[in-house]
Design a protein around this motif. Structure first.
Motif, mmCIF file in Angstrom:
data_model
loop_
_atom_site.group_PDB
_atom_site.id
_atom_site.type_symbol
_atom_site.label_atom_id
_atom_site.label_comp_id
_atom_site.label_asym_id
_atom_site.label_seq_id
_atom_site.Cartn_x
_atom_site.Cartn_y
_atom_site.Cartn_z
ATOM 1 N N ASP A 117 0.843 -1.188 0.000
ATOM 2 C CA ASP A 117 0.000 0.000 0.000
ATOM 3 C C ASP A 117 0.882 1.244 0.000
ATOM 4 O O ASP A 117 1.271 1.758 1.038
ATOM 5 C CB ASP A 117 -0.929 -0.008 1.230
ATOM 6 C CG ASP A 117 -1.874 1.194 1.263
ATOM 7 O OD1 ASP A 117 -1.850 1.993 0.308
ATOM 8 O OD2 ASP A 117 -2.629 1.323 2.245
ATOM 9 N N ASN A 118 1.268 1.685 -1.216
ATOM 10 C CA ASN A 118 2.034 2.914 -1.393
ATOM 11 C C ASN A 118 3.414 2.864 -0.737
ATOM 12 O O ASN A 118 3.908 3.863 -0.226
ATOM 13 C CB ASN A 118 1.241 4.111 -0.840
ATOM 14 C CG ASN A 118 1.753 5.440 -1.376
ATOM 15 O OD1 ASN A 118 2.240 5.509 -2.506
ATOM 16 N ND2 ASN A 118 1.665 6.477 -0.575
ATOM 17 N N LEU A 120 7.154 3.154 -1.143
ATOM 18 C CA LEU A 120 7.807 3.941 -2.186
ATOM 19 C C LEU A 120 9.294 3.674 -2.350
ATOM 20 O O LEU A 120 9.809 3.693 -3.460
ATOM 21 C CB LEU A 120 7.610 5.439 -1.905
ATOM 22 C CG LEU A 120 6.154 5.931 -1.853
ATOM 23 C CD1 LEU A 120 6.130 7.408 -1.462
ATOM 24 C CD2 LEU A 120 5.466 5.713 -3.189
ATOM 25 N N CYS A 142 0.836 -5.168 -6.116
ATOM 26 C CA CYS A 142 1.010 -3.721 -6.219
ATOM 27 C C CYS A 142 -0.373 -3.084 -6.349
ATOM 28 O O CYS A 142 -1.217 -3.570 -7.102
ATOM 29 C CB CYS A 142 1.856 -3.363 -7.432
ATOM 30 S SG CYS A 142 3.506 -4.106 -7.410
ATOM 31 N N THR A 143 -0.595 -1.992 -5.636
ATOM 32 C CA THR A 143 -1.946 -1.431 -5.564
ATOM 33 C C THR A 143 -2.063 -0.039 -6.162
ATOM 34 O O THR A 143 -2.967 0.716 -5.816
ATOM 35 C CB THR A 143 -2.420 -1.405 -4.100
ATOM 36 O OG1 THR A 143 -1.531 -0.564 -3.342
ATOM 37 C CG2 THR A 143 -2.438 -2.792 -3.498
ATOM 38 N N ASP A 144 -1.146 0.314 -7.050
ATOM 39 C CA ASP A 144 -1.259 1.566 -7.790
ATOM 40 C C ASP A 144 -0.444 1.418 -9.063
ATOM 41 O O ASP A 144 0.411 0.544 -9.159
ATOM 42 C CB ASP A 144 -0.761 2.752 -6.956
ATOM 43 C CG ASP A 144 0.720 2.656 -6.687
ATOM 44 O OD1 ASP A 144 1.514 3.047 -7.548
ATOM 45 O OD2 ASP A 144 1.088 2.153 -5.595
ATOM 46 N N GLU A 146 1.894 3.199 -10.202
ATOM 47 C CA GLU A 146 3.222 3.801 -10.176
ATOM 48 C C GLU A 146 4.300 2.923 -9.539
ATOM 49 O O GLU A 146 5.486 3.173 -9.746
ATOM 50 C CB GLU A 146 3.160 5.140 -9.422
ATOM 51 C CG GLU A 146 2.153 6.133 -9.985
ATOM 52 C CD GLU A 146 2.408 6.415 -11.468
ATOM 53 O OE1 GLU A 146 3.581 6.545 -11.846
ATOM 54 O OE2 GLU A 146 1.436 6.480 -12.234
ATOM 55 N N THR A 147 3.934 1.954 -8.743
ATOM 56 C CA THR A 147 4.943 1.133 -8.073
ATOM 57 C C THR A 147 5.796 0.417 -9.110
ATOM 58 O O THR A 147 5.289 -0.322 -9.944
ATOM 59 C CB THR A 147 4.283 0.102 -7.141
ATOM 60 O OG1 THR A 147 3.492 0.777 -6.178
ATOM 61 C CG2 THR A 147 5.339 -0.729 -6.427
ATOM 62 N N THR A 172 -6.091 0.439 -7.195
ATOM 63 C CA THR A 172 -6.135 1.051 -5.863
ATOM 64 C C THR A 172 -6.005 -0.031 -4.800
ATOM 65 O O THR A 172 -6.337 -1.205 -5.039
ATOM 66 C CB THR A 172 -7.458 1.802 -5.622
ATOM 67 O OG1 THR A 172 -8.534 0.847 -5.567
ATOM 68 C CG2 THR A 172 -7.717 2.827 -6.718
ATOM 69 N N PRO A 173 -5.566 0.335 -3.583
ATOM 70 C CA PRO A 173 -5.505 -0.640 -2.489
ATOM 71 C C PRO A 173 -6.877 -1.209 -2.143
ATOM 72 O O PRO A 173 -6.995 -2.402 -1.832
ATOM 73 C CB PRO A 173 -4.932 0.180 -1.327
ATOM 74 C CG PRO A 173 -4.209 1.307 -1.964
ATOM 75 C CD PRO A 173 -4.988 1.639 -3.197
ATOM 76 N N ASN A 214 2.812 2.585 3.571
ATOM 77 C CA ASN A 214 3.779 3.631 3.258
ATOM 78 C C ASN A 214 4.716 3.901 4.434
ATOM 79 O O ASN A 214 4.325 3.811 5.596
ATOM 80 C CB ASN A 214 3.012 4.904 2.886
ATOM 81 C CG ASN A 214 3.908 6.087 2.694
ATOM 82 O OD1 ASN A 214 4.096 6.879 3.596
ATOM 83 N ND2 ASN A 214 4.476 6.209 1.509
#
Length: 319
Positions: A117-118, A120, A142-144, A146-147, A172-173, A214
């Protein structure tokens, strides 16, 4: 002696330059592995390498392994190889590896998944994947969009374990958690504010999805509300929290242990029943033993079967 590549216009170096960013890696389905150690780890893990570039005059600890794996190796002028990867330091060995395809909806999950979850930091991402794969967890969620698990820093931190992981992607998560719950997963989220210690979480024995958050904000509130359990690692002293990579390793190990114990509950009951029947004067042995060992692998059946046989012999000697 093979010819030495001296121009950036060479097709192999053009492929390397195309993998410098995430878009290029996604389009080409490949990534870069730098250094003989990482290349060795990737080969030993069964990763597919398209080719390897060695700087002219570089020490050679890996050529024989690459030859056995039928991976082509080309020599490159060191300054040209450094320019190809846009680095100011020396580069001795560089490989182009195949990326594992993102798993589709039709590809089944294992019994444990790690949900990001995000998260980074590339170092943390690599550490989490390496630890998960090392503990037998293949599914990394992966939940977005961008990861990026394909960068050199992530690959290096994971010791190429990313190439062995089964990667999943959601937008999304919340979408990820809802889908995992529909698939029968028991969702466990980590939070430093949780009341429940993860060592006492009452798992049911179903597959587990561990959500880690995160580095600064942790797991999002929406996800915490959807989780079946929200847990924390007990801390003492003046340390309030752990690095997310370290914390994930602790949670993975402890939750997998508790999951195994939850799954063993019915089996232990069968074993107790089998041992009780061993005490009966007219016990023959087959029915109780077969019930106790149903569902085990051949190796596990042999181990438990040996235990029951020794128990039976001991009880008979006492009569």
């Amino acid at each position: 002696m093979p010819a030495v590549i001296t121009s950036l216009k060479d097709d192999h170096l053009q492929q390397v330059r195309a993998l410098a960013n995430r878009t290029g890696r996604a389009e080409a389905g490949g990534c870069l592995l730098e250094g003989a150690v990482l290349i060795t780890q990737a080969v030993e893990a069964g990763a597919a390498l398209r080719f390897v570039l060695a700087a002219e005059g570089a020490a050679d600890p890996v050529t024989s392994l690459l030859a056995e794996a039928h991976v082509p190796v080309m020599l490159v002028k060191e300054s040209v190889l450094r320019q190809a990867v846009r680095l100011n330091r020396a580069v001795s060995w560089l490989a182009v590896a195949e990326l594992a395809a993102v798993a589709g909806d039709d590809q089944p999950y294992g019994d444990f998944a790690v949900v990001l979850d995000n998260v980074l930091d590339p170092g943390n991402l690599g550490t989490i994947v390496r630890t998960a794969v090392g503990l037998g967890v293949a599914d990394i969620v992966c939940t977005d969009p961008e990861t990026d698990l394909t960068s050199r820093r992530v690959l290096d931190a994971s010791r190429a374990a990313v190439l062995r992981a089964r990667l999943r992607r959601y937008d999304t998560p919340v979408e990820a958690v809802r889908d995992l719950r529909e698939r029968g997963f028991e969702v466990v989220a980590t939070s430093g504010r949780a009341d429940t210690l993860q060592g006492s979480v009452p798992l049911s024995g179903r597959p587990v999805a561990l959500i880690v958050g995160n580095e600064t904000d942790g797991v999002g509130d929406e996800v915490l509300e959807l989780a079946d359990h929200v847990v924390r690692i007990p801390m003492s002293g003046d340390v309030e929290s752990l690095n997310v990579g370290v914390a994930t390793g602790i949670s993975l190990y402890e939750l997998r242990t508790r999951m195994a114990l939850a799954m063993l509950g019915p089996v232990v009951g069968e074993l107790v029943g089998a041992v009780s029947e061993l005490r009966e004067p007219r016990y023959v042995g087959e029915d109780a033993e077969e019930r106790a060992l149903a569902g085990f692998s051949e190796a596990e059946r042999a181990q438990f079967g040996d235990f029951l046989r020794r128990m039976r012999e001991n009880l008979r000697r006492k009569k």
